[in-house]
Design a protein around this motif. Structure first.
Motif, PDB file in Angstrom:
ATOM      1  N   LEU A 106       0.400 -81.756 -26.251  1.00  0.00           N
ATOM      2  CA  LEU A 106      -0.351 -81.372 -25.058  1.00  0.00           C
ATOM      3  C   LEU A 106       0.573 -81.689 -23.873  1.00  0.00           C
ATOM      4  O   LEU A 106       0.875 -82.851 -23.629  1.00  0.00           O
ATOM      5  N   PRO A 107       1.070 -80.645 -23.186  1.00  0.00           N
ATOM      6  CA  PRO A 107       2.105 -80.885 -22.179  1.00  0.00           C
ATOM      7  C   PRO A 107       1.600 -81.647 -20.962  1.00  0.00           C
ATOM      8  O   PRO A 107       0.426 -81.549 -20.615  1.00  0.00           O
ATOM      9  N   LYS A 108       2.535 -82.356 -20.336  1.00  0.00           N
ATOM     10  CA  LYS A 108       2.140 -83.120 -19.144  1.00  0.00           C
ATOM     11  C   LYS A 108       2.193 -82.268 -17.880  1.00  0.00           C
ATOM     12  O   LYS A 108       1.651 -82.647 -16.861  1.00  0.00           O
ATOM     13  N   LYS A 109       2.902 -81.126 -17.942  1.00  0.00           N
ATOM     14  CA  LYS A 109       3.006 -80.304 -16.730  1.00  0.00           C
ATOM     15  C   LYS A 109       3.177 -78.829 -17.067  1.00  0.00           C
ATOM     16  O   LYS A 109       3.560 -78.475 -18.184  1.00  0.00           O
ATOM     17  N   ALA A 110       2.898 -78.001 -16.071  1.00  0.00           N
ATOM     18  CA  ALA A 110       3.080 -76.553 -16.215  1.00  0.00           C
ATOM     19  C   ALA A 110       3.481 -76.003 -14.860  1.00  0.00           C
ATOM     20  O   ALA A 110       3.102 -76.549 -13.822  1.00  0.00           O
TER      21      ALA A 110
END
Ligand code: ZN
Length: 452
Positions: free
Chosen positions: A316-320
């Motif tokens: 689950l990525p920390k940024k986009a």
């Protein structure tokens, strides 16, 4: 007649002019990577001096140098300014070039090289038209100013303060812009305006680090948040949903539409070239052309988040982040659109999304009934012996508003390219014939402007 002598000079010196163009093409000047910029600025300055310009290199703060020069006329009070740029797009992909992009190779009447059509051929054609006049008649028909900047291909991020600071230097009665050419039927194309552009980056952050996707029930996902935010900005009919976005859009006048109807729009070739069976929402013909020239847009340029490599990764990525550009049409203002974008995000519960701007230029247009525009149209018809195709505006962008809107004079864009010049692409080229004709066209504009 005086202009005939100028033409004769151009014909007699054609080879020297082409040699100078090749010299300029051989000098890389990629603004995106800062490659060869200062050396190229020096060559342009030297070429201007050789013609008779008194020159000045204006440092653009932390940007690339602006080369400026002027020649005073002994016989005219009027001033014509030329805007050009000496920087070029990166030449990649190199393997698709038939010749080295910095060779200036001539084959079958075409000069190949990065920047030969955009914009070095036009710089040299302007200089050589002026040289031909000076050598033939001993005088410039009008006062002349030439500006060559080095950051056009990266959005001219430092030109505004330069123009602001040197308003007097850049003052004129009219200006010739940097691009143009002939279409497939050899008709000269004349452009009177540009769309504006606002480039932004949207950033979303959540957890302080990437986490195991098992935590998805608890941990906010920035990729989804960005998708939802983008989804709120535009629907599937491609309608932009930002409140007030279209408020100031000025539709084309009846006179503009008369000219637009005469523009040959080769939509089948265009579709084939792009591998499309239809344009967006099946628009065709005049409707498609009108959209291209007059519709403001919101485009996702890129999207980056999480794991995109081989196989899978339950993360689950920390940024986009996403990059977007808005192409704007006359009466829209980039600052106002930015404000409305921020309000939109806030009103839709996305105030955690950070908006970063990456430069902007305003939409701009010179009216068709302006007397300078009419002079250029008549000159084009005489030089090319064909009715010119007049674009009341165009789909591209550039810093034209600094000259047209801030300094208040008419700006018309013409040049030496042809339908297959491949600007920004591999195998960029200019025909020797188009270059020579374009040089004569500029000479004729100088003459006609001086007597108009
Ligand atoms: Zn370009």
């Amino acid at each position: 007649m005086q202009l005939e002598d100028v033409y004769r000079y151009i014909d007699a010196n054609q080879q020297r002019f082409v040699d100078d163009l090749i010299r300029l093409v051989k000098q890389p000047s990629v603004s995106a990577r800062g490659e060869g910029i200062n050396d190229c600025a020096k060559i342009v300055e030297e070429m201007m001096q050789n013609v008779g310009f008194s020159t000045l290199i204006i440092p653009e703060g932390q940007g690339n140098p602006v080369v400026y020069g002027e020649i005073k006329s002994k016989s005219s009070e009027r001033t014509l300014l030329f805007y050009n740029h000496y920087d070029v797009q990166p030449p990649e992909p190199l393997e698709e070039w038939m010749y080295d992009p910095y060779s200036g190779e001539i084959r079958d009447g075409k000069i190949y090289g990065r920047g030969v059509s955009d914009n070095k051929g036009n710089i040299v054609s302007r200089l050589k038209a002026i040289q031909a006049f000076l050598e033939t008649t001993g005088d410039a028909p009008v006062n002349l100013k030439l500006v060559a900047e080095g950051e056009e291909e990266i959005g001219s991020p430092h030109l505004a303060p330069v123009v602001q600071k040197h308003k007097k230097l850049f003052s004129a009665d009219a200006a010739i812009w940097e691009f143009g050419g002939t279409d497939r039927k050899g008709r000269p194309m004349i452009y009177l305006g540009l769309k504006g552009v606002l480039s932004v980056e949207l950033r979303v952050k959540a957890a302080t680090r990437d986490v195991h996707s098992a935590n998805a029930p608890l941990v906010p996902n920035p990729a989804w948040r960005l998708v939802w935010a983008l989804n709120s900005m535009k629907n599937e009919k491609d309608e932009i949903l930002i409140r007030g976005f279209h408020d100031n859009v000025e539709p084309p006048s009846a006179e503009e539409m008369e000219y637009v109807q005469k523009i040959p729009f080769e939509e089948e070739e265009e579709k084939q070239d792009l591998g499309l069976s239809e344009f967006l929402h099946n628009i065709t013909g005049l409707e498609a052309l009108k959209a291209l020239l007059y519709r403001p847009t919101c485009t996702i340029n890129g999207f980056l988040t999480g794991y995109t490599d081989k196989g899978s990764k339950t993360v689950l990525p920390k940024k986009a982040m996403a990059k977007l550009d808005f192409r704007l049409v006359p009466r829209q203002v980039t600052e106002d659109i930015l404000k409305k974008l921020k309000e939109h995000l806030k009103n839709h519960g996305f105030d955690d999304i950070e908006v970063i701007t990456h430069g902007s230029t305003e939409p701009v247009k010179t009216p068709i009934d302006d007397s300078f525009v009419q002079t250029v149209i008549e000159t084009a018809e005489r030089v090319y012996a064909k009715r010119p195709v007049v674009y009341p505006t165009s789909a591209g962008s550039g810093p034209m508003h600094l000259f047209r809107n801030w300094l208040g004079y008419p700006v018309v864009s013409v040049g030496c390219a042809h339908a297959e010049s491949h600007g920004h692409a591999p195998n960029e080229n200019l025909t020797v014939e188009g270059f020579v004709k374009g040089t004569k066209f500029i000479a004729a504009i100088l003459h006609d402007f001086s007597v108009s």
